[in-house]
Design a protein around this motif. Sequence first.
Motif, PDB file in Angstrom:
ATOM      1  N   ALA A 498       7.310  -6.110  36.117  1.00 46.08           N
ATOM      2  CA  ALA A 498       8.383  -6.960  35.603  1.00 46.08           C
ATOM      3  C   ALA A 498       9.116  -6.314  34.425  1.00 46.08           C
ATOM      4  CB  ALA A 498       7.805  -8.314  35.161  1.00 46.08           C
ATOM      5  N   ASP A 499       8.720  -5.106  34.066  1.00 47.42           N
ATOM      6  CA  ASP A 499       9.284  -4.408  32.909  1.00 47.42           C
ATOM      7  C   ASP A 499      10.179  -3.273  33.390  1.00 47.42           C
ATOM      8  OD1 ASP A 499       9.661  -2.787  30.561  1.00 47.42           O
ATOM      9  OD2 ASP A 499       7.886  -3.735  29.688  1.00 47.42           O
ATOM     10  N   GLU A 500      11.390  -3.153  32.814  1.00 49.16           N
ATOM     11  CA  GLU A 500      12.299  -2.089  33.231  1.00 49.16           C
ATOM     12  C   GLU A 500      11.733  -0.709  32.919  1.00 49.16           C
ATOM     13  OE1 GLU A 500      13.102  -2.807  28.954  1.00 49.16           O
ATOM     14  OE2 GLU A 500      12.784  -4.101  30.716  1.00 49.16           O
ATOM     15  N   ARG A 501      10.854  -0.616  31.910  1.00 50.16           N
ATOM     16  CA  ARG A 501      10.255   0.676  31.591  1.00 50.16           C
ATOM     17  C   ARG A 501       9.358   1.172  32.724  1.00 50.16           C
ATOM     18  NH1 ARG A 501       7.465  -0.968  26.064  1.00 50.16           N
ATOM     19  NH2 ARG A 501       7.079  -2.772  27.400  1.00 50.16           N
ATOM     20  N   PHE A 502       8.746   0.241  33.442  1.00 48.66           N
ATOM     21  CA  PHE A 502       7.923   0.636  34.591  1.00 48.66           C
ATOM     22  C   PHE A 502       8.775   1.354  35.628  1.00 48.66           C
ATOM     23  CE2 PHE A 502       6.479  -0.108  38.903  1.00 48.66           C
ATOM     24  CZ  PHE A 502       5.145   0.273  38.851  1.00 48.66           C
ATOM     25  N   TRP A 503       9.917   0.752  35.992  1.00 47.31           N
ATOM     26  CA  TRP A 503      10.731   1.326  37.057  1.00 47.31           C
ATOM     27  C   TRP A 503      11.428   2.602  36.604  1.00 47.31           C
ATOM     28  CZ3 TRP A 503       9.430  -0.352  41.544  1.00 47.31           C
ATOM     29  CH2 TRP A 503       8.924  -1.634  41.672  1.00 47.31           C
ATOM     30  N   THR A 504      11.767   2.683  35.318  1.00 45.50           N
ATOM     31  CA  THR A 504      12.364   3.922  34.814  1.00 45.50           C
ATOM     32  C   THR A 504      11.425   5.099  35.018  1.00 45.50           C
ATOM     33  OG1 THR A 504      13.650   2.717  33.164  1.00 45.50           O
ATOM     34  CG2 THR A 504      13.292   5.063  32.773  1.00 45.50           C
ATOM     35  N   THR A 505      10.133   4.871  34.774  1.00 47.95           N
ATOM     36  CA  THR A 505       9.149   5.947  34.932  1.00 47.95           C
ATOM     37  C   THR A 505       8.683   6.073  36.380  1.00 47.95           C
ATOM     38  OG1 THR A 505       8.387   5.551  32.666  1.00 47.95           O
ATOM     39  CG2 THR A 505       6.954   6.853  34.084  1.00 47.95           C
ATOM     40  N   TYR A 506       8.415   4.941  37.025  1.00 49.83           N
ATOM     41  CA  TYR A 506       7.880   4.995  38.384  1.00 49.83           C
ATOM     42  C   TYR A 506       8.874   5.595  39.365  1.00 49.83           C
ATOM     43  CZ  TYR A 506       5.646   3.608  42.738  1.00 49.83           C
ATOM     44  OH  TYR A 506       5.070   3.636  43.984  1.00 49.83           O
ATOM     45  N   ASN A 507      10.164   5.408  39.118  1.00 48.13           N
ATOM     46  CA  ASN A 507      11.162   5.954  40.040  1.00 48.13           C
ATOM     47  C   ASN A 507      11.157   7.477  40.074  1.00 48.13           C
ATOM     48  OD1 ASN A 507      12.045   3.470  40.931  1.00 48.13           O
ATOM     49  ND2 ASN A 507      13.753   3.339  39.493  1.00 48.13           N
ATOM     50  N   LEU A 508      10.450   8.110  39.138  1.00 49.53           N
ATOM     51  CA  LEU A 508      10.273   9.557  39.235  1.00 49.53           C
ATOM     52  C   LEU A 508       9.496   9.928  40.493  1.00 49.53           C
ATOM     53  CD1 LEU A 508       9.421  10.529  35.536  1.00 49.53           C
ATOM     54  CD2 LEU A 508      11.526  11.016  36.787  1.00 49.53           C
ATOM     55  N   ARG A 509       8.767   8.945  41.050  1.00 50.75           N
ATOM     56  CA  ARG A 509       8.023   9.231  42.279  1.00 50.75           C
ATOM     57  C   ARG A 509       8.958   9.507  43.446  1.00 50.75           C
ATOM     58  NH1 ARG A 509       4.632   8.408  46.393  1.00 50.75           N
ATOM     59  NH2 ARG A 509       5.866   6.770  47.351  1.00 50.75           N
ATOM     60  N   ASN A 510      10.215   9.092  43.323  1.00 52.86           N
ATOM     61  CA  ASN A 510      11.186   9.446  44.356  1.00 52.86           C
ATOM     62  C   ASN A 510      11.305  10.957  44.492  1.00 52.86           C
ATOM     63  OD1 ASN A 510      11.701   6.725  44.728  1.00 52.86           O
ATOM     64  ND2 ASN A 510      13.489   6.703  43.398  1.00 52.86           N
ATOM     65  N   ASN A 511      11.063  11.663  43.383  1.00 50.87           N
ATOM     66  CA  ASN A 511      11.088  13.119  43.441  1.00 50.87           C
ATOM     67  C   ASN A 511       9.952  13.659  44.301  1.00 50.87           C
ATOM     68  OD1 ASN A 511      13.288  13.997  41.493  1.00 50.87           O
ATOM     69  ND2 ASN A 511      12.122  12.602  40.216  1.00 50.87           N
ATOM     70  N   ALA A 512       8.807  12.967  44.270  1.00 48.89           N
ATOM     71  CA  ALA A 512       7.690  13.392  45.104  1.00 48.89           C
ATOM     72  C   ALA A 512       8.031  13.223  46.584  1.00 48.89           C
ATOM     73  CB  ALA A 512       6.432  12.589  44.751  1.00 48.89           C
ATOM     74  N   GLU A 513       8.620  12.079  46.932  1.00 54.37           N
ATOM     75  CA  GLU A 513       9.026  11.855  48.322  1.00 54.37           C
ATOM     76  C   GLU A 513      10.101  12.861  48.735  1.00 54.37           C
ATOM     77  OE1 GLU A 513       7.664   9.895  50.338  1.00 54.37           O
ATOM     78  OE2 GLU A 513       6.584   8.379  49.178  1.00 54.37           O
ATOM     79  N   SER A 514      11.051  13.113  47.819  1.00 55.74           N
ATOM     80  CA  SER A 514      12.110  14.070  48.122  1.00 55.74           C
ATOM     81  C   SER A 514      11.552  15.475  48.288  1.00 55.74           C
ATOM     82  CB  SER A 514      13.153  14.045  47.002  1.00 55.74           C
ATOM     83  OG  SER A 514      14.161  14.998  47.235  1.00 55.74           O
ATOM     84  N   LEU A 515      10.565  15.830  47.472  1.00 55.93           N
ATOM     85  CA  LEU A 515       9.943  17.151  47.577  1.00 55.93           C
ATOM     86  C   LEU A 515       9.231  17.300  48.915  1.00 55.93           C
ATOM     87  CD1 LEU A 515       9.382  19.761  45.878  1.00 55.93           C
ATOM     88  CD2 LEU A 515       7.208  18.711  45.266  1.00 55.93           C
ATOM     89  N   ASN A 516       8.502  16.264  49.329  1.00 50.52           N
ATOM     90  CA  ASN A 516       7.829  16.300  50.627  1.00 50.52           C
ATOM     91  C   ASN A 516       8.835  16.478  51.760  1.00 50.52           C
ATOM     92  OD1 ASN A 516       5.378  15.879  49.350  1.00 50.52           O
ATOM     93  ND2 ASN A 516       5.360  13.682  49.722  1.00 50.52           N
ATOM     94  N   SER A 517       9.921  15.720  51.690  1.00 46.24           N
ATOM     95  CA  SER A 517      10.941  15.810  52.723  1.00 46.24           C
ATOM     96  C   SER A 517      11.589  17.189  52.748  1.00 46.24           C
ATOM     97  CB  SER A 517      12.002  14.726  52.489  1.00 46.24           C
ATOM     98  OG  SER A 517      13.031  14.804  53.447  1.00 46.24           O
ATOM     99  N   ALA A 518      11.866  17.739  51.554  1.00 40.92           N
ATOM    100  CA  ALA A 518      12.473  19.068  51.483  1.00 40.92           C
ATOM    101  C   ALA A 518      11.538  20.126  52.052  1.00 40.92           C
ATOM    102  CB  ALA A 518      12.826  19.393  50.033  1.00 40.92           C
TER     103      ALA A 518
END
Length: 577
Positions: A498-518
């Motif tokens: 429920a905290d915006e700080r969570f999503w600011t940091t957790y959205n870095l995991r999109n880089n992990a998914e993008s790295l796997n896809s790349a």
Amino acid sequence: MRMPYSESTRPYADMSDRDRVKALFAYPWFRAIRHPAFAHTVDTTAPGRPAEYPPLLQFMLVCLARAYGSQNAALRALNRDGLWQVACDRYRTLVRQDVDLPAAPPTPAQMDGYIHRHFGTAALVCMPKPEQARRDDNAERTVACKPGWEVRTVWSPNDESLSLLRSEFMVAALSQASKQGMLPTDFGDVDFANPDPRFVFFGDGTWLKPFSEATLVLLPGGEKHVSKSRAQRGRHRLPDLCRTGKVDEKEVLGICNIFIGMWTSAGRIVVMADQTIGSETPKAMAMLRSLIAALQDRVHVIVWDRALSGSELHEVMATHRTMILTKPIARSRNSIYSDGETALDLSEEAALTLHKDSKCLPLGTSIHTKDGKKKRVRSKFHRFTQVPDEIRKCRRLHDLWVDGNALWDVYEDPTDGHRYKSTVTRCIRAVPQPAATLHNEEFGIVWEVPHEMQLPCQEAPGGVHEFVALHRPVDLMRGRPASGPQKSMYDLRPIGTADERFWTTYNLRNNAESLNSAYKRTFGNKDHAMRLRGHEQMVDQIAFSFLTNAMTWHNDRRQKRDARSVAPVGATSLLKS
């Protein structure tokens, strides 16, 4: 292969073939690798005729194969438009030596030989000769053999060489990250409530299909049969390392490739890479421990999916002062009772409508974002028992529950008798400290985390109640407590969903998914590995990681050069520093 892009990297996302070669052959950390496969020149003292291509040059060509989709495609590209000469000139500049190099790139067989020599161990074995088998050059070796049999060279991984390669890569990658402004040695307190992006890592694993899906099947009576093989006669290409079936509750095929990386203003930096054919969790934990051993107290947060949760999360926090940030695990459909409360089972549509209209959600229901879409989640909930006297005595009734990793003040709706979440508390500071009364013989220092919380309330002085909730991970490492104050603390995090700080940091995991896809896109054979054996695929994984880091370094240099070109007079010295 495209560079990862954001607003800062988008101008450099598309690169020509020539730019790719220049970026790779200007990567300075190749010089720092201490590994026989990275020797700068040919060893002319070795017995027999030495190879014509320096080992480091050949490894860089392995990296280029990930940019072009295959080894053959990379070698063909080097034969066009004078690209091989550009590569040779760049290589001489990189190693700072006037090396005499051949006039043409190596052949695919020479590249395969390089992989075998430096990362494999050969064994000669006698095996029944298949009918009309294709000729194998290795069979010409003089070895005693039965009539009708042949000599084959069986390659197995050189574990020592591969381990050294992974270790040297990690040292080079961390050095690059430091050079780009990450992981400074002078920093303040480690605050889990306000993560410093310079110390945040992300990680994930992805399954890469094998080069060949041929499998050996044992039939009744002991007869062996090879299924899914297109070989009509001769040898079947059987992968030596491949997992089929269900792992971590999903059907898999091949090898799981795990990456740990960081995000910088110039793109991704891969700091660790490894593989497994088992569950992702044990290998990820081993990699994380190695990373923490290398950086000590400079690993503050690591973002992962649900492969690292529960006891692993609490163990790392208690023993290494590192927070694993992940989404909370949802409760099952049938788990509707907790601490005397029955969850209201809302439909997906009803929950999303309440969320859209900014209305309170019932206890046990949360909204998460997945793939850019809002999704209802049946969240776990527990009554919070560490309520201070100030809140108990407040004229306004407060009922605190942990839901979705966050601490909520809830109220009971008299119309339906269910509790609804009204106000979320905010953790303003969560600095780990050594536990004064706890010591573990296995781990030594044990860390506990006091959560400094603020609960908005009009009746409180200054409009907020301030209190501390003590999180003791050592009490939680062995599993979920059945009762007591730590039961609700098992799920509470300094920053919840429920905290915006969570999503600011957790959205870095999109880089992990993008790295796997790349990584998968660098294989032109429909997400299948380019090489047959597992240890050879490991070399390709490390090569891809080197290529990713080289492109990020190239982007970083271009950004800083462009910034200097537009900097006002007097600011250039600051940019250089």
